[in-house]
Design a protein around this motif. Structure first.
Motif, PDB file in Angstrom:
ATOM      1  N   ALA A  57      88.261  61.758  31.375  1.00 24.46           N
ATOM      2  CA  ALA A  57      87.098  61.252  30.644  1.00 24.46           C
ATOM      3  C   ALA A  57      87.216  59.748  30.406  1.00 24.46           C
ATOM      4  O   ALA A  57      88.315  59.214  30.213  1.00 24.46           O
ATOM      5  N   LEU A  58      86.084  59.087  30.415  1.00 26.10           N
ATOM      6  CA  LEU A  58      86.037  57.655  30.145  1.00 26.10           C
ATOM      7  C   LEU A  58      86.295  57.416  28.664  1.00 26.10           C
ATOM      8  O   LEU A  58      85.603  57.966  27.805  1.00 26.10           O
ATOM      9  N   GLN A  59      87.289  56.597  28.350  1.00 26.93           N
ATOM     10  CA  GLN A  59      87.581  56.237  26.972  1.00 26.93           C
ATOM     11  C   GLN A  59      86.806  54.973  26.623  1.00 26.93           C
ATOM     12  O   GLN A  59      86.885  53.974  27.333  1.00 26.93           O
ATOM     13  N   VAL A  60      86.064  55.047  25.545  1.00 25.04           N
ATOM     14  CA  VAL A  60      85.235  53.917  25.130  1.00 25.04           C
ATOM     15  C   VAL A  60      85.578  53.544  23.696  1.00 25.04           C
ATOM     16  O   VAL A  60      86.152  54.333  22.945  1.00 25.04           O
ATOM     17  N   GLN A  61      85.188  52.343  23.327  1.00 25.88           N
ATOM     18  CA  GLN A  61      85.506  51.853  21.992  1.00 25.88           C
ATOM     19  C   GLN A  61      84.439  50.883  21.517  1.00 25.88           C
ATOM     20  O   GLN A  61      83.903  50.092  22.283  1.00 25.88           O
ATOM     21  N   TYR A  62      84.131  50.977  20.228  1.00 25.25           N
ATOM     22  CA  TYR A  62      83.224  50.002  19.621  1.00 25.25           C
ATOM     23  C   TYR A  62      83.788  49.572  18.286  1.00 25.25           C
ATOM     24  O   TYR A  62      84.620  50.258  17.689  1.00 25.25           O
ATOM     25  N   PRO A 116      94.350  50.707  35.069  1.00 22.88           N
ATOM     26  CA  PRO A 116      95.402  51.732  35.090  1.00 22.88           C
ATOM     27  C   PRO A 116      95.321  52.591  33.847  1.00 22.88           C
ATOM     28  O   PRO A 116      95.038  52.117  32.746  1.00 22.88           O
ATOM     29  N   ARG A 117      95.596  53.871  34.009  1.00 21.04           N
ATOM     30  CA  ARG A 117      95.506  54.783  32.873  1.00 21.04           C
ATOM     31  C   ARG A 117      96.635  54.575  31.881  1.00 21.04           C
ATOM     32  O   ARG A 117      96.528  54.923  30.717  1.00 21.04           O
ATOM     33  N   THR A 118      97.771  54.007  32.326  1.00 25.75           N
ATOM     34  CA  THR A 118      98.893  53.760  31.428  1.00 25.75           C
ATOM     35  C   THR A 118      98.767  52.354  30.857  1.00 25.75           C
ATOM     36  O   THR A 118      98.775  51.371  31.590  1.00 25.75           O
ATOM     37  N   LEU A 119      98.637  52.248  29.537  1.00 25.95           N
ATOM     38  CA  LEU A 119      98.502  50.969  28.867  1.00 25.95           C
ATOM     39  C   LEU A 119      99.809  50.597  28.187  1.00 25.95           C
ATOM     40  O   LEU A 119     100.557  51.465  27.747  1.00 25.95           O
ATOM     41  N   ASN A 155      77.705  47.038  21.636  1.00 25.06           N
ATOM     42  CA  ASN A 155      78.450  47.098  22.896  1.00 25.06           C
ATOM     43  C   ASN A 155      79.534  48.160  22.814  1.00 25.06           C
ATOM     44  O   ASN A 155      80.174  48.329  21.775  1.00 25.06           O
ATOM     45  N   PHE A 156      79.752  48.836  23.915  1.00 25.50           N
ATOM     46  CA  PHE A 156      80.868  49.771  24.051  1.00 25.50           C
ATOM     47  C   PHE A 156      81.771  49.273  25.168  1.00 25.50           C
ATOM     48  O   PHE A 156      81.314  49.069  26.299  1.00 25.50           O
ATOM     49  N   LYS A 157      83.041  49.088  24.826  1.00 20.29           N
ATOM     50  CA  LYS A 157      84.009  48.665  25.825  1.00 20.29           C
ATOM     51  C   LYS A 157      84.692  49.878  26.432  1.00 20.29           C
ATOM     52  O   LYS A 157      84.984  50.852  25.742  1.00 20.29           O
ATOM     53  N   THR A 158      84.930  49.823  27.742  1.00 23.02           N
ATOM     54  CA  THR A 158      85.623  50.914  28.425  1.00 23.02           C
ATOM     55  C   THR A 158      87.105  50.567  28.517  1.00 23.02           C
ATOM     56  O   THR A 158      87.468  49.446  28.884  1.00 23.02           O
ATOM     57  N   LEU A 159      87.970  51.537  28.187  1.00 23.13           N
ATOM     58  CA  LEU A 159      89.410  51.291  28.157  1.00 23.13           C
ATOM     59  C   LEU A 159      90.113  51.719  29.438  1.00 23.13           C
ATOM     60  O   LEU A 159      91.183  51.201  29.755  1.00 23.13           O
ATOM     61  N   ASN A 160      89.550  52.674  30.156  1.00 25.54           N
ATOM     62  CA  ASN A 160      90.195  53.152  31.385  1.00 25.54           C
ATOM     63  C   ASN A 160      89.205  53.246  32.534  1.00 25.54           C
ATOM     64  O   ASN A 160      89.358  54.037  33.445  1.00 25.54           O
ATOM     65  N   GLY A 161      88.181  52.395  32.485  1.00 26.23           N
ATOM     66  CA  GLY A 161      87.174  52.384  33.537  1.00 26.23           C
ATOM     67  C   GLY A 161      87.381  51.236  34.506  1.00 26.23           C
ATOM     68  O   GLY A 161      88.502  50.927  34.901  1.00 26.23           O
ATOM     69  N   LEU A 162      86.294  50.585  34.876  1.00 26.63           N
ATOM     70  CA  LEU A 162      86.338  49.470  35.829  1.00 26.63           C
ATOM     71  C   LEU A 162      86.939  48.243  35.157  1.00 26.63           C
ATOM     72  O   LEU A 162      86.413  47.750  34.160  1.00 26.63           O
TER      73      LEU A 162
END
Length: 339
Positions: free
Chosen positions: A180-185, A48-51, A198-205
């Motif tokens: 856009a896909l939000q990613v984090q490292y 979900p886009r809302t965290l 590694n890059f983690k996706t915050l609003n992806g799968l």
């Protein structure tokens, strides 16, 4: 007559050879398709886009502003008075005894007794209680979580890696910044981020929370090399270690298509100055490849030989990715892996 016979014989063989080549090409094209055909794909769940604020803090993001459910002002609640209370009692008796009691919060009691006798007794009692609670300091975090999006440019493309995937669980392209896909490292102990990481996706799968490479459907092996049209999709994966070869396990393409394929996740590098985002694929024999990033149909892929790939699968556009940071925050190690 003889010349006519020879002409017919040549025509017969020519027709047979052409039919064989056409049939071979038809079979080859049917086998080497970029994605599987005539399969029932499974729809995958997206985050979900809302965290929640807890999820945002765990990812190094600032808390979201609270949403008021009513525009009415809240009435003040009653409470105990903050004004100190003082009580004084004085008693005079014929025996010459004077007793005074005073109470003022915080509590203090003074008692004095006097009599007209040779013996005089005076008692002063003071009671004071001071309680202090101390806790050990929280260890200073040693990691910084960098959050942002992946800008995609090249050819006619000027957008972002999308948070949405196609029907095969492959990340695609969007021009809408909100999609856009939000990613984090994480960058720990001052280590530079040239990778691989590694890059983690915050609003992806949601089930496959890492941005990884998944071996292509028609790739002949798990290896990327020159003189080979092999390729990998950008999709959702589990986490793999840096320097590890392709892993067997759950990923978005395998889940959507029903075709088991291997993956790698710790393949990314980001230049901390320019944000240049590049990939490093580890082959099964331990050698590595620095593949080119391309957009093919509605997917993003990596390949080591763009010429062989285009010759085999058709048109593709070479693109570049840039990590555009939006925020950073100090976090404990591995805080980005919490949901």
């Amino acid at each position: 007559m003889r010349s006519v016979f020879l002409a017919l014989l040549v025509a017969f063989f020519a027709t047979g050879v052409a039919a064989h080549v056409a049939r071979s090409n038809s079979l080859r094209d049917e086998k080497l398709t970029f994605n599987p055909t005539n399969v029932h794909v499974k729809r995958l769940a997206h985050t979900p886009r809302t965290l929640t604020n807890a999820q945002r803090l765990a990812r190094g993001l600032n808390p979201a502003r609270p949403q008021l459910r009513s525009s009415r002002r809240l009435a003040g609640r009653g409470g105990p008075s903050l004004t100190p209370t003082t009580t004084s009692t004085s008693t005079d008796t014929p025996t010459g005894t004077d007793t005074t009691t005073s109470t003022d919060t915080p509590t203090s009691t003074d008692t004095a007794t006097s009599t007209d006798t040779p013996t005089t007794t005076s008692t002063d009692t003071t009671t004071s209680t001071d309680t202090a609670t101390s806790t050990s300091p929280t260890p200073t975090p040693t990691c910084t979580a960098h959050t942002g999006v992946l800008e995609l440019t090249g050819g006619s493309y000027n957008g972002y890696v999308s948070s949405e995937t196609n029907s095969f669980g492959e990340y695609s392209v969007t021009t809408d910044a909100s999609e856009a896909l939000q990613v984090q490292y994480q960058e720990c102990d001052g280590a530079v981020s040239y990778g691989p990481i590694n890059f983690k996706t915050l609003n992806g799968l949601s089930t496959y929370p890492y941005l990884g490479g998944i071996v292509g459907f028609s790739s002949s092996s798990d290896n990327l090399a020159s003189n080979s049209p092999n390729y990998v999709y950008l999709g959702g994966t589990q986490e793999s270690a840096a320097g590890a070869p392709p892993q067997r396990g759950a990923n978005s393409f395998s889940a959507a298509s029903g075709t088991a394929k291997d993956y790698e996740s710790a393949i990314w590098s980001v230049d901390p100055t320019t944000g240049a985002f590049t990939a490093h694929w580890v082959n099964t024999d331990g050698t590595s490849s620095a593949p080119t990033i391309m957009v093919v149909q509605d997917a993003i892929v990596l390949t080591d030989d763009t010429f062989r790939f285009i010759q085999t699968y058709g048109d593709a556009v070479i693109v570049s990715l840039t990590f555009a940071e939006s925020s950073s925050a100090a976090v404990p190690p591995q805080a980005t892996s919490s949901a």
